[in-house]
Design an enzyme around this catalytic site. Structure first.
Site, PDB file in Angstrom:
ATOM      1  N   GLY D 147      22.723  -2.573  39.231  1.00  0.00           N
ATOM      2  CA  GLY D 147      22.612  -0.984  39.837  1.00  0.00           C
ATOM      3  C   GLY D 147      21.735  -0.117  38.965  1.00  0.00           C
ATOM      4  N   CYS D 148      21.291   0.907  39.227  1.00  0.00           N
ATOM      5  CA  CYS D 148      20.634   1.771  38.521  1.00  0.00           C
ATOM      6  C   CYS D 148      21.178   2.398  37.326  1.00  0.00           C
ATOM      7  CB  CYS D 148      20.175   3.154  39.453  1.00  0.00           C
ATOM      8  SG  CYS D 148      21.430   3.821  40.191  1.00  0.00           S
ATOM      9  N   TYR D 149      22.391   2.908  37.433  1.00  0.00           N
ATOM     10  CA  TYR D 149      23.154   3.539  36.174  1.00  0.00           C
ATOM     11  C   TYR D 149      23.369   2.404  35.322  1.00  0.00           C
ATOM     12  CZ  TYR D 149      24.330   8.071  38.242  1.00  0.00           C
ATOM     13  OH  TYR D 149      24.326   9.115  38.827  1.00  0.00           O
ATOM     14  N   THR D 151      21.732  -0.670  34.853  1.00  0.00           N
ATOM     15  CA  THR D 151      20.799  -0.911  34.141  1.00  0.00           C
ATOM     16  C   THR D 151      20.297   0.237  32.708  1.00  0.00           C
ATOM     17  OG1 THR D 151      19.494  -2.010  35.941  1.00  0.00           O
ATOM     18  CG2 THR D 151      17.943  -1.291  34.342  1.00  0.00           C
ATOM     19  N   SER D 152      20.595   1.464  33.177  1.00  0.00           N
ATOM     20  CA  SER D 152      20.027   2.608  32.454  1.00  0.00           C
ATOM     21  C   SER D 152      21.248   2.498  31.056  1.00  0.00           C
ATOM     22  CB  SER D 152      20.144   3.974  33.123  1.00  0.00           C
ATOM     23  OG  SER D 152      21.452   4.519  33.049  1.00  0.00           O
TER      24      SER D 152
END
Lengths: 337, 337, 337, 337
Positions: D147-149, D151-152
């Site tokens: 997911g984007c979050y 990964t961040s």
């Protein structure tokens, strides 16, 4: 002290009507009517108004009460037709913020709005409420509140055309508007993800506000060709309009400025400016700021206003003030100036 | 394989020149020259390019090396005058991204730029590098890279004026630009706090790019009056230009489209569109998108480009490609189309 | 009716002080003092206030008059030290919007502000004016108006820490602020071109507002470690603060809500919310909106306010209201609620 | 040279997959499958890609061809379940950009996604493709793209937790995302008119990405409590994550930096920074930039990435590169570094 009904009061313009009426010294009661939101609490719809306006339940427009003195109608075009004839017959004062009663000629209306009009006789009666040209007064019952773009174009153009119409070769109006002009209904192209950093012209040569501008400028004697192009700005609020006028001969700048100053000298919501206005000077206010720049045979007039205030709800409250003989500023401007 | 020097390569356009040259198959060496940043590391100035371009030290422009084949000059107007005559004498190829060699007439230059020109003889020699009109080739030594606004106005107007000049009553050009056009030097009115949600016209009837547009359109036969108004958009990048042309008679839309298609059919960076372009279609690219809308005797042409790419560094690299006989797209477009 | 002097009234907070004081029923006179703008007309500095406030000439702070009842000081830190001791001796009421009198311990001040304090004896006398905790009244002469970030962190944290301090493992405060917090002085990194679409943490582990928050939370009994990180948002206005509290054991949500409700039940400018607040609910207002979300042993408190209003000028006028025994809302809120 | 199918390729992530695959030296064929857009031309859906990718017709996912070597699935959660088991049986390589195969424990999946999983046996087989931790290789058939979050949050946290887990008191993760994370489907709260100048926390204590982050950090030995709060930024793209770690004792900064440098020294898409990253350093790129700030017993790690690139399509193409044994950068980064 009057009682006010707001029909369709749950959108962006409805919210501002609520705030201004709540802030108004002579409005003692406000009722909000809507369809899908009927039964909801106002402060659930507008949580930001908590602590500013009293809460109340939205009434169903199907049970519209006729007890109010004045009705604001803030609905998509075509919808006002359902309520205006009836309210008019019952001798109510009406301010329609939509486009249904702005065009005097029913065939022009039906062509551009692609609808059949049910009360063309009222098109003659409705006053086009561009407030700085004092068309409404205590005898006015039905006001067609001007469109946001037309207000932003007519205020800078009317004084010039009234006096210098014969000198004009062509008029090109370019308007840029924030996205709130398209309302609260979600459309894919109005998403933040699409509009961020974006600009686009739309409805080129076919915007419904063009016949409205034309109608009003023809009354002032416009003979030259006029073009009008609308664009979306990547901001929520405000309209910036640049009108380029090619002239047959060089005019005297002082003559032009004198004309504008004489038209607007007592108008508290039009500010003549020495430099082109900035949009943030007028957002969240009822002001329209105007600048003139003449060079040789080219006149460029820039103007700025907030599409939801001077271009909608603020001007509507101004119209209310004029219909009841009150000071223009009541409810809209707190000033000790 | 060539070696390239970038004079003034530490601003917004310099950054893009760096990226495109680094990405270019025939550029084997890049040196950056500057004044106040001399001695700094490139990746300290542009930390976002870390991992994309190799690091190197910025050289002092006071010790300019003449070993490069081509020099890009990316400096405020007036500054290129210090370097161009010398480089030209040394038979270097030069692309000036500023305004010092764009105007053919030195008196026009000196009036609008308020500077004395030190090498007016080069104004005759410099090619105005509007790349889609193939002015530069292997014999070109000095290119005046067009201004951002002129590029955004000339690409949509030239094909029309070349063919239909006699039918035009007036031309009104309205341009809106992102703030990066004003560069990296901090000015109070360019702060985020000032520009957020803001729009303003500026330099009305006095923008330096107006004589540049006029010069090029006169070459195409423009006889009608032309106005040009610039505005700031509350975004970082992109120019949106709307040109309104009032016509003497109704024209055939197909004729106009045929003319544009024949001019641009082999040009990879101009895209003719069926609807008005959106600014985000072109930002971060070297494209200029154009749409025509004709209604009666009104023609509205909308165009969009990125002021830092097609309006500056991208077009400059296109000019380099043309000066060395390479494909227009090299360094600027990765495409399998 | 009082007379007010605004020292340094030409920045963003000065503008709001002007508006609120102009709107205030008990302020009969306002004078603005500044250095570099002395002699300028107020409406040249703030053209957007034309038609809202009366014009006047900015006075030189070098000729500061002592005739006013109350002085707002809106200057960069260190600058207030030049005026406060004198005004205090002359028995004037003073509200300092800067950081010079907020920290009780002069060594903490000197460490974080890197300045020598000239009137440490006043640090004991100055009231830290967090208005919802009623520290100021008619006997207060000198108010240190809280910082914007501290206001946004203390309002959501104090009620919890006052009652549940012993249950806390750690507090992590994350704040995001619009760029107007950095003032009107142009800095390259605050340009629209740099900040558009941008976000960045700054002064990590070293922001001057951290000791201010710590000082006030220690008074409430905070024993757990606390971290505070500030970020820039790509907008002009508003602060959004998320406080994450890890707890030693699961608490009862009703107990926590009861505590907040009892602290804020009569406070017109704090709104407890059922969902996380949106920043636009509070921008251009003096509200601070707060939401609690408890899950297991994690409590997340979100809060939102306008850095220039509740975080500066609005709270300053609230402090004025308290110093003169007036209703908190005067000048800041027009409401019939 | 491989052939690639993109299922659901008409959204924001699909667009980037198209661009990267088109730009990739070893992808010889790309087919796009969708439901409601089947039969449409790709360049009508993405007019901005005109001149960059070749046009083609979108195929119906109901007639999914099994001729491709690799399938990207870019669909709302739950939808991938319809295609993955079949493709897996047919020995196809699959990269799912959605959430259906990220959680190893089917009960956790069903609780947070409120769906019944039809192929829980594949949860054991699917590799969680956080590319910097080299989990995928030529033997991998099914990749769950993070997911984007997550990964961040995982890129800045994993190196620390792998080495210093025992020193941690608590972890508080705060993430801010641009609106493109919510996709192209119009929702009222995602309108430009609503989000302009706005910020709001959402799904506090209940975001689906929290169990995903927890799962991966537990593998690294996390024992301390962890909180995760998501917010919407008023921009289109990018995620900024601030992780606050309270420590049991003061650690040596060099030890921490050494650990991060050793983990990321050969990873072309993670850039360790000396100052907090700016979001615009990474938007439109596949980079994740990370900064560490240690002060006493507080460690603040800031990280930035583009949610549509490193948080979705860029990382997916990296996974493809790893699954075929190619260089990580192919298709995503043009660099001569």
């Amino acid at each position: 002290m009057i009682s006010v009904g707001i029909i369709g009061g749950t959108g962006y313009t409805g919210k501002h009507l609520l705030e201004y009426c709540n802030n108004h010294p002579y409005v003692k009661e406000i009722a909000v009517y809507a369809k899908s939101s009927a039964g909801d609490k106002l402060l659930n719809i507008f949580p930001e108004l908590c602590g500013i306006i009293p809460d109340q339940t939205v009434s169903s427009v199907d049970n519209l009460s006729y007890q109010h003195d004045l009705y604001f109608i803030s609905l998509p075009h075509g919808e006002a037709l359902k309520y205006v004839p009836d309210l008019y017959k019952k001798n109510k004062k009406i301010i329609d913020l939509g486009g249904d009663y702005r065009l005097n000629d029913v065939t022009v209306y039906e062509k551009h709005y692609k609808l059949t009009h049910n009360s063309p006789e009222l098109l003659k009666i409705a006053k086009y409420g561009l407030t700085e040209f004092n068309v409404t007064d205590k005898n006015t019952d039905l006001v067609a509140n001007p469109g946001c773009y037309p207000t932003s174009a007519l205020l800078p153009l009317k004084p010039f055309i009234q006096k210098f119409s014969e000198e004009i070769i062509s008029v090109s109006i370019n308007s840029y508007s924030g996205t709130s002009g398209s309302g609260k209904t979600p459309k894919p192209e109005m998403l933040m993800s699409e509009m961020y950093g974006n600009v686009a012209a739309y409805n080129v040569n076919s915007h419904r506000h063009k016949p409205e501008i034309e109608q009003e400028l023809l009354k002032d004697g416009l003979m030259a060709p006029m073009a009008f192009t609308t664009h979306l700005l990547p901001v929520a609020r405000g309209i910036y309009t640049t009108s380029t006028i090619h002239l047959k001969k060089e005019l005297d700048e002082t003559d032009i400025k004198t004309q504008f100053n004489s038209v607007y000298k007592d108008k508290c919501f039009v500010r003549m400016r020495e430099v082109p206005p900035k949009l943030t000077w007028v957002t969240y206010t009822n002001f329209c700021d105007i600048n003139l720049s003449l060079s040789g045979k080219t006149l460029v007039i820039t103007s700025a206003l907030d599409n939801l205030v001077k271009g909608a709800s603020g001007q509507a409250v101004q119209n209310m003030n004029q219909m009841f003989g009150w000071n223009d500023c009541l409810g809209i401007l707190n000033s000790k100036k």
